[in-house]
Design a protein around this motif. Structure first.
Motif, PDB file in Angstrom:
ATOM      1  N   UNK A 141      -3.930  10.724   5.628  1.00  0.00           N
ATOM      2  CA  UNK A 141      -3.774  10.391   7.042  1.00  0.00           C
ATOM      3  C   UNK A 141      -3.973   8.896   7.307  1.00  0.00           C
ATOM      4  N   UNK A 142      -3.546   8.086   6.354  1.00  0.00           N
ATOM      5  CA  UNK A 142      -3.584   6.630   6.523  1.00  0.00           C
ATOM      6  C   UNK A 142      -2.195   6.064   6.260  1.00  0.00           C
ATOM      7  N   UNK A 143      -1.186   6.726   6.846  1.00  0.00           N
ATOM      8  CA  UNK A 143       0.189   6.285   6.675  1.00  0.00           C
ATOM      9  C   UNK A 143       0.569   5.203   7.657  1.00  0.00           C
ATOM     10  N   UNK A 144       1.789   4.701   7.576  1.00  0.00           N
ATOM     11  CA  UNK A 144       2.221   3.581   8.431  1.00  0.00           C
ATOM     12  C   UNK A 144       2.300   3.940   9.905  1.00  0.00           C
ATOM     13  N   UNK A 145       2.306   5.223  10.231  1.00  0.00           N
ATOM     14  CA  UNK A 145       2.379   5.658  11.625  1.00  0.00           C
ATOM     15  C   UNK A 145       1.013   5.615  12.334  1.00  0.00           C
ATOM     16  N   UNK A 146      -0.051   5.321  11.594  1.00  0.00           N
ATOM     17  CA  UNK A 146      -1.395   5.397  12.156  1.00  0.00           C
ATOM     18  C   UNK A 146      -1.815   4.142  12.922  1.00  0.00           C
TER      19      UNK A 146
END
Length: 204
Positions: free
Chosen positions: A127-132
């Motif tokens: 849950x540390x993707x570019x959408x965060x």
């Protein structure tokens, strides 16, 4: 008969000069392309810096693992060294050694790309993707662009190795190796900057 020999010699000299001029033109064009690529990375660095404060939860220190980043850095530095040895072997006319060193370069480079993909994938599923956040968006774009360049360089190394194996150490192959060397060492310099200004401050 003598005139024919002189004409043939002149023709050979003209062909050699034309071939050398073509190589120099390609090298000049490649320098221009490399400069444009440097501008692209500079812009990506600037975008990352502008977005670095947008971290959503305010913390980035737990995202990176020093052993992994150190291993990636060592692999890319090793690939730069082995590529240098390949260039020396080409200059010395050692065809087999050049192919071996290029093979070792490709292995180090491929290992680097695999570790880089593993890092980004691990961050995404955690849950540390570019959408965060803006920080992660800039980070993924910069690292992904660098990884894509390294992957392109690996394909180029394989193709050049096959060319040398099949056709030998021709002036054209030597010229291509020179341009590939510029590109590969440029990517190493970009990674050193990524390590120094993006990873290291958040690992210390």
């Amino acid at each position: 008969m003598t005139d024919a020999v002189i004409t043939a010699d002149h023709g050979d000299e003209t062909n050699a000069e034309s071939a050398q001029r073509a190589i120099e033109e390609k090298t000049y064009g490649f320098w221009l392309w490399l400069m444009s690529d440097a501008i692209i990375f500079a812009l990506l660095f600037a975008i990352f810096v502008a977005m670095a404060r947008n971290t959503a939860d305010g913390s980035t220190h737990t995202l990176f693992l020093l052993p992994r980043i150190f291993a990636e850095t060592m692999l890319l530095l090793a690939s730069s060294a082995t590529f240098g040895f390949a260039s020396v072997a080409i200059s010395a006319g050692q065809r087999r050694r050049a192919i071996v060193w290029l093979g070792m370069t490709s292995i180090s480079g491929l290992s680097f790309v695999v570790m880089e993909i593993s890092e980004l994938y691990g961050m995404a599923i955690a849950n540390a993707g570019p959408w965060q956040s803006g920080f992660l968006s800039g980070f993924f774009v910069l690292i992904g662009t660098h990884g894509a360049h390294v992957s392109f360089g690996l394909v180029w190394i394989v193709l050049l190795g096959c060319e040398i194996a099949l056709r030998g150490l021709t002036p054209i192959a030597a010229s291509r190796l020179y341009r590939l060397g510029l590109f590969w060492h440029f990517l190493v310099i970009v990674w050193i900057n990524i390590f120094s200004f993006i990873y290291l401050p958040r690992l210390l």
